[in-house]
Design a protein around this motif. Structure first.
Motif, PDB file in Angstrom:
ATOM      1  N   ASN A 110       0.843  -1.198   0.000  1.00 51.79           N
ATOM      2  CA  ASN A 110       0.000   0.000   0.000  1.00 51.79           C
ATOM      3  C   ASN A 110       0.878   1.249   0.000  1.00 51.79           C
ATOM      4  OD1 ASN A 110      -2.564  -1.358   0.100  1.00 51.79           O
ATOM      5  ND2 ASN A 110      -2.165  -1.781   2.262  1.00 51.79           N
ATOM      6  N   ALA A 111       1.871   1.244  -0.882  1.00 51.96           N
ATOM      7  CA  ALA A 111       2.890   2.287  -0.861  1.00 51.96           C
ATOM      8  C   ALA A 111       2.866   3.171  -2.094  1.00 51.96           C
ATOM      9  CB  ALA A 111       4.270   1.648  -0.726  1.00 51.96           C
ATOM     10  N   GLY A 112       1.729   3.180  -2.833  1.00 50.57           N
ATOM     11  CA  GLY A 112       1.678   4.009  -4.028  1.00 50.57           C
ATOM     12  C   GLY A 112       0.314   4.568  -4.322  1.00 50.57           C
ATOM     13  N   SER A 113      -0.460   4.853  -3.271  1.00 53.87           N
ATOM     14  CA  SER A 113      -1.811   5.377  -3.512  1.00 53.87           C
ATOM     15  C   SER A 113      -2.264   6.202  -2.324  1.00 53.87           C
ATOM     16  CB  SER A 113      -2.808   4.236  -3.740  1.00 53.87           C
ATOM     17  OG  SER A 113      -4.113   4.769  -3.867  1.00 53.87           O
ATOM     18  N   VAL A 114      -2.907   7.300  -2.645  1.00 54.02           N
ATOM     19  CA  VAL A 114      -3.524   8.126  -1.607  1.00 54.02           C
ATOM     20  C   VAL A 114      -5.021   8.274  -1.875  1.00 54.02           C
ATOM     21  CG1 VAL A 114      -3.200  10.370  -2.711  1.00 54.02           C
ATOM     22  CG2 VAL A 114      -3.120  10.195  -0.204  1.00 54.02           C
ATOM     23  N   GLY A 115      -5.489   7.587  -2.927  1.00 52.83           N
ATOM     24  CA  GLY A 115      -6.908   7.610  -3.232  1.00 52.83           C
ATOM     25  C   GLY A 115      -7.334   8.614  -4.275  1.00 52.83           C
ATOM     26  N   ASP A 116      -6.390   9.468  -4.746  1.00 52.62           N
ATOM     27  CA  ASP A 116      -6.762  10.471  -5.742  1.00 52.62           C
ATOM     28  C   ASP A 116      -6.202  10.155  -7.122  1.00 52.62           C
ATOM     29  OD1 ASP A 116      -4.091  10.953  -5.436  1.00 52.62           O
ATOM     30  OD2 ASP A 116      -4.287  13.011  -4.716  1.00 52.62           O
ATOM     31  N   GLY A 117      -5.594   8.982  -7.291  1.00 47.55           N
ATOM     32  CA  GLY A 117      -5.076   8.575  -8.588  1.00 47.55           C
ATOM     33  C   GLY A 117      -3.694   9.107  -8.916  1.00 47.55           C
TER      34      GLY A 117
END
Length: 478
Positions: free
Chosen positions: A316-323
């Protein structure tokens, strides 16, 4: 007798045992162990601290040993399990500090501390070999001194040494840093005006936990070389909402940048917007580490080359939920290798780039999921609406957007018997992808076109070097 009571003490050698000692005017010899002890009242140590402004006694002892025992190996040993209240501790060449463990020997930041708790004096500071203590900047959520670093190692020139300076040939191990706004700052020369590198420096099992969201666990600028972080933890203690940057190397305003910096052996980066931010630096090696709870793992920019990102675990090291997240970003003439990594959890992009000088990817183990509507930046479908060819200069397609256009060719630079695996992801309402055999794709006896649904893994094997014909090996669910 305290060593600080006798500034005229001299250094000698016990001819029978060939051991160093300090001899005072009254004939007293101490220090055959090459360490002087520091403790609180009643401890019987060589240096006594009172728990009020202990940096006064500590700095006096460091300077005394530097002036009178100017060779490698001398140290202050904090012998009892205690805490020491300190403002700036001024590090002198050749004199190390040893504690009794991170929970036993603790340096507590005094109010009014400016810049950093540990600082370098001018000149070349060599052969510091610290271990086994804790630096405490305040309490959870409340650093005592806003903006301060635990270690602020800024190279300073010394005229007597030809204006040389910087931290050389040193190591720091088994050290814990808690409750500061910032962790470690290391700054060499920024403009080549003097010989001020930080060079041959190792951080081993150093645990840095910074507070807030605007500071850095590591801030490295200017001339550096042969710097290694081994089994360290660099993290924002409280930022589970993924803001801030953990480790920064170089800025666009600098003209000299770090080189040959290594993170290895399970270094941990977590709880921030970005883990490693590199600008202008070269040969940054990120090998066998852990990245977790991040929006952006590694950003390489500013023209540096020779970077290697391999054998890491991204969770889970490449996403913040905004794409907008990624595991690796490359920009402005950067050159890098990327391979052998294990990728778990959600990510927006695996790797993306802009004006990349070169990029050498190798196979990665991918069990995470690219977010819907995003394609991998390592390789992506190009002009799919108007062309039947999928183009890449690389060896792997972790994710490719589905298109209404049938794919008949895959242009790649793989070698015979290498395998290429494509992960198909939905592209809006397009949830299938058709493959045909009118180009260099061989469907292995299956009817053309072969229609595959989003979420599937499609694996091909390269059959020859000249035509690079790709033979379908398998289709499986992701």
């Amino acid at each position: 007798m305290s060593i600080l009571d006798a500034p005229s003490a001299r250094v000698g050698t016990d001819s029978g045992r060939q051991q160093k000692y300090a001899q005072f005017p009254d004939g007293t010899k101490i220090g055959r162990r090459m360490r002087y002890t520091v403790g609180r009242q009643g401890s019987g140590c060589d240096v006594i601290c009172d728990g009020v402004a202990d940096d006064v006694e500590i700095n006096a002892a460091l300077l005394f040993l530097h002036n009178h025992n100017n060779f490698t190996g001398w140290a202050l040993e904090f012998s009892d399990e205690s805490f020491y209240i300190a403002s700036s501790i001024l590090r002198q060449a050749y004199v190390s500090m040893f504690g009794q463990g991170a929970r036993a020997t603790q340096f507590i930041a005094a109010a009014g501390l400016a810049g950093g708790m540990q600082k370098l004096v001018p000149g070349a500071i060599q052969f510091l070999n610290d271990s086994s203590y804790r630096m405490v900047g305040g309490s959870a959520g409340a650093p005592t001194n806003a903006g301060c670093f635990a270690m602020q190692f800024v190279a300073q020139p010394l005229a007597a040494q030809g204006n040389a300076g910087g931290l050389w040939n040193s190591s720091f191990s088994d050290i814990q840093i808690d409750f500061f706004d910032n962790g470690i700052q290391s700054i060499g020369t920024l403009d080549n005006s003097a010989l001020l590198p930080q060079q041959f420096v190792n951080f081993i099992d150093v645990d840095v936990n910074v507070e807030g969201t605007t500071g850095y666990a590591l801030d490295m600028r200017g001339q550096h070389g042969q710097v290694t972080f081994d089994s360290c933890t660099l993290q924002n203690r409280v930022s589970t909402n993924r803001v801030g940057t953990i480790a920064r190397h170089g800025r666009s305003t600098d003209t000299v940048f770090p080189g040959n910096v290594t993170f290895k052996n399970k270094c941990t980066f977590q709880n921030a917007r970005r883990a490693i931010d590199v600008y202008g630096a070269s040969q940054v090696h990120v090998d066998d580490n852990w990245f977790e709870n991040l929006a952006e793992s590694v950003r390489l920019d500013g023209g540096g080359v020779g970077h290697v990102v391999e054998r890491n675990r991204f969770a889970n090291a490449g996403s913040v939920g905004d794409g907008s997240g990624y595991l690796l970003y490359m920009g402005n003439a950067v050159g890098a290798e990327f391979g052998g990594n294990t990728i778990l959890g959600a990510f927006d992009e695996i790797a993306i780039g802009s004006n990349v000088l070169y990029f050498y990817p190798r196979p990665n183990t991918i069990s995470g999921t690219a977010l819907v509507g995003r394609s991998s930046g390592i390789t992506k479908q190009l002009a799919a609406a108007t062309s039947d060819t999928l183009i890449t200069g690389h060896t792997e397609f972790p994710a490719v957007q589905c298109s209404a256009t049938q794919i008949n060719n895959i242009s790649c630079e793989m070698l015979p018997n290498q395998e290429l695996t494509i992960r198909l992801i939905a592209n809006g309402g397009q949830t299938t992808q058709a493959f045909g055999n009118s180009g260099n794709i061989d469907l292995g006896g299956r009817a053309s076109p072969l229609t595959v649904s989003a979420g599937a893994l499609v694996t091909f094997k390269v059959s020859d070097l000249i035509a690079r014909r790709l033979i379908l090996k398998s289709v499986s669910t992701g």
